[in-house]
Design an enzyme around this catalytic site. Structure first.
Site, PDB file in Angstrom:
ATOM      1  N   ALA A 172     -23.163  21.464  78.050  1.00 28.19           N
ATOM      2  CA  ALA A 172     -22.397  22.704  78.133  1.00 28.19           C
ATOM      3  C   ALA A 172     -22.989  23.718  77.173  1.00 28.19           C
ATOM      4  O   ALA A 172     -23.541  23.353  76.132  1.00 28.19           O
ATOM      5  CB  ALA A 172     -20.926  22.451  77.787  1.00 28.19           C
ATOM      6  N   ASP A 173     -22.877  24.981  77.532  1.00 30.94           N
ATOM      7  CA  ASP A 173     -23.289  26.048  76.636  1.00 30.94           C
ATOM      8  C   ASP A 173     -22.337  27.220  76.812  1.00 30.94           C
ATOM      9  O   ASP A 173     -22.042  27.626  77.946  1.00 30.94           O
ATOM     10  CB  ASP A 173     -24.727  26.489  76.902  1.00 30.94           C
ATOM     11  CG  ASP A 173     -25.271  27.272  75.734  1.00 30.94           C
ATOM     12  OD1 ASP A 173     -25.813  26.638  74.802  1.00 30.94           O
ATOM     13  OD2 ASP A 173     -25.109  28.514  75.713  1.00 30.94           O
ATOM     14  N   THR A 174     -21.857  27.739  75.698  1.00 32.65           N
ATOM     15  CA  THR A 174     -20.879  28.827  75.715  1.00 32.65           C
ATOM     16  C   THR A 174     -21.492  30.088  75.134  1.00 32.65           C
ATOM     17  O   THR A 174     -22.113  30.043  74.072  1.00 32.65           O
ATOM     18  CB  THR A 174     -19.627  28.428  74.905  1.00 32.65           C
ATOM     19  OG1 THR A 174     -19.071  27.239  75.476  1.00 32.65           O
ATOM     20  CG2 THR A 174     -18.569  29.525  74.935  1.00 32.65           C
TER      21      THR A 174
END
Length: 193
Positions: free
Chosen positions: A68-70
């Site tokens: 995941a990357d925000t």
């Protein structure tokens, strides 16, 4: 099936535990860079995918790898993690009193066959107006330094957030509903009897 989180984020680790998953952590060692010119949601997905691909090269057994990357987006500007206190201050001054978007890209890959599913979640966030002194005080806590947009909704930064439209967990860094839907595609049933 073994589940691996391709992230060192304590927030993502906590959310996976909240979902009741048994997993191990193997942080990605890949640099977080993507080509310029991608729309923000594609950028977040590409970053998540790069993390998963990096960890997949280290895994020799049958497993699901979650990446995941925000990112935080204000207007046309993408805000990642601040490099220093001055950048954190500039980010928070830019966000205060304004509306912005938080986008998390997700990638789940089954190895060794490399089947991969990607998705993204977008949440609209309105931050309260803040004084420079309030921002400086918040930065002194150290909380903003490892977070996209220089704030954490799940910590002290939560008191600055007037409202959100969308998934709260997305703003924390892992949209658990979207992840659940992806995991079901791989046959992972967490609540099955």
């Amino acid at each position: 099936m073994k589940i691996i989180l391709a992230s060192a984020s304590p927030r993502r680790r906590d959310l996976l535990q909240q979902m009741g998953l048994k997993f191990e952590v193997i942080p990605s060692e890949r640099e977080e860079e993507v080509p310029d010119g991608l729309p923000p949601h594609r950028m977040a997905v590409e970053l998540a995918l790069k993390k998963v691909e990096s960890v997949a090269q280290m895994v020799q057994e049958h497993a699901l790898i979650i990446g995941a990357d925000t990112i935080v987006v204000k207007g046309n500007k993408v805000l990642g993690k601040p490099k220093d206190k001055d950048e954190a201050f500039r980010m928070l001054m830019d966000l205060q009193g304004q509306v912005h978007e938080v986008i998390t890209g997700l990638a789940v890959m089954e190895v060794p066959d490399c089947k991969c599913v990607t998705a993204y979640e977008k949440t609209v966030v309105e931050m309260a107006s803040l004084t420079p002194q309030e921002i400086e005080g918040y930065i002194r806590t150290g909380e903003p330094m490892d977070k996209a947009g220089a704030y954490g909704i799940q910590g002290l930064g939560g008191m600055f957030i007037k409202r959100i439209e969308g998934c709260y967990y997305n703003v924390v860094g892992l949209p658990i509903h979207s992840l659940w839907m992806i995991l079901k595609q791989f046959g992972v049933e967490m609540l099955a009897v």
